[in-house]
Scaffold this active site. Sequence first.
Site, PDB file in Angstrom:
ATOM      1  N   GLU A 118      -3.770   7.054  -6.845  1.00 12.78           N
ATOM      2  CA  GLU A 118      -5.118   7.212  -6.293  1.00 12.78           C
ATOM      3  C   GLU A 118      -5.448   8.691  -6.152  1.00 12.78           C
ATOM      4  O   GLU A 118      -4.659   9.473  -5.637  1.00 12.78           O
ATOM      5  CB  GLU A 118      -5.194   6.528  -4.926  1.00 12.78           C
ATOM      6  CG  GLU A 118      -6.576   6.566  -4.311  1.00 12.78           C
ATOM      7  CD  GLU A 118      -6.624   5.837  -2.982  1.00 12.78           C
ATOM      8  OE1 GLU A 118      -6.404   4.615  -2.985  1.00 12.78           O
ATOM      9  OE2 GLU A 118      -6.874   6.492  -1.974  1.00 12.78           O
ATOM     10  N   ASP A 138      -2.695  -1.934   1.836  1.00  8.13           N
ATOM     11  CA  ASP A 138      -2.199  -0.810   1.042  1.00  8.13           C
ATOM     12  C   ASP A 138      -1.540  -1.301  -0.250  1.00  8.13           C
ATOM     13  O   ASP A 138      -1.677  -0.676  -1.302  1.00  8.13           O
ATOM     14  CB  ASP A 138      -1.221   0.036   1.866  1.00  8.13           C
ATOM     15  CG  ASP A 138      -1.900   0.638   3.081  1.00  8.13           C
ATOM     16  OD1 ASP A 138      -2.717   1.555   2.914  1.00  8.13           O
ATOM     17  OD2 ASP A 138      -1.627   0.162   4.205  1.00  8.13           O
ATOM     18  N   ASP A 179      -0.889   3.819  -3.862  1.00  5.07           N
ATOM     19  CA  ASP A 179      -1.910   4.225  -2.891  1.00  5.07           C
ATOM     20  C   ASP A 179      -1.196   5.103  -1.866  1.00  5.07           C
ATOM     21  O   ASP A 179      -0.519   4.593  -0.977  1.00  5.07           O
ATOM     22  CB  ASP A 179      -2.515   2.981  -2.233  1.00  5.07           C
ATOM     23  CG  ASP A 179      -3.533   3.309  -1.165  1.00  5.07           C
ATOM     24  OD1 ASP A 179      -4.048   4.441  -1.135  1.00  5.07           O
ATOM     25  OD2 ASP A 179      -3.821   2.425  -0.330  1.00  5.07           O
TER      26      ASP A 179
END
Length: 161
Positions: free
Chosen positions: A67, A141, A7
Amino acid sequence: MRILGIDPGLVTTGYGIVEVKDGGAKILEAGTIEPNPKAAFEERLLKIHQHVSTILQAQHPDVVILEKLYSHSKHPATAPILGHVRGVICLCVAQQKVMLVEQSVKRIRKALIGNGNATKAQTQEFVKRILNIKSPSFKLDASDALALALGHAHMMRYQLI
């Protein structure tokens, strides 16, 4: 199969690697990369590069799930910054010759939770339950990164859920 989810973020980059086998998933490592916010932009990118390279070399994932970049109309300046971070991560992955797959947050959440608009907190609770994580200080996260890995595994039909 080892799957590393990332991420990306300049302030905090989350990562999580899971091993998928025999219809289950086991967490191997998860955490965050948090460069010094007072450091120069290029130094922050260097820290992300170094940390991701170390993770790739230590864990030997079969695939990295990154991502996808999205832009929010309220914060248009974040897209180019995230683009730099993603570029550094893509470079690390290419240097280690690991397959890279990009996934959108909505698609991952839809695959895991059944709702592409699930919140970060809902996603975190799901990840904690699937991977049996008890830590109360588990960062969002890191859970988002693990969700990327788990979602990819589920979409590839590894039957985790």
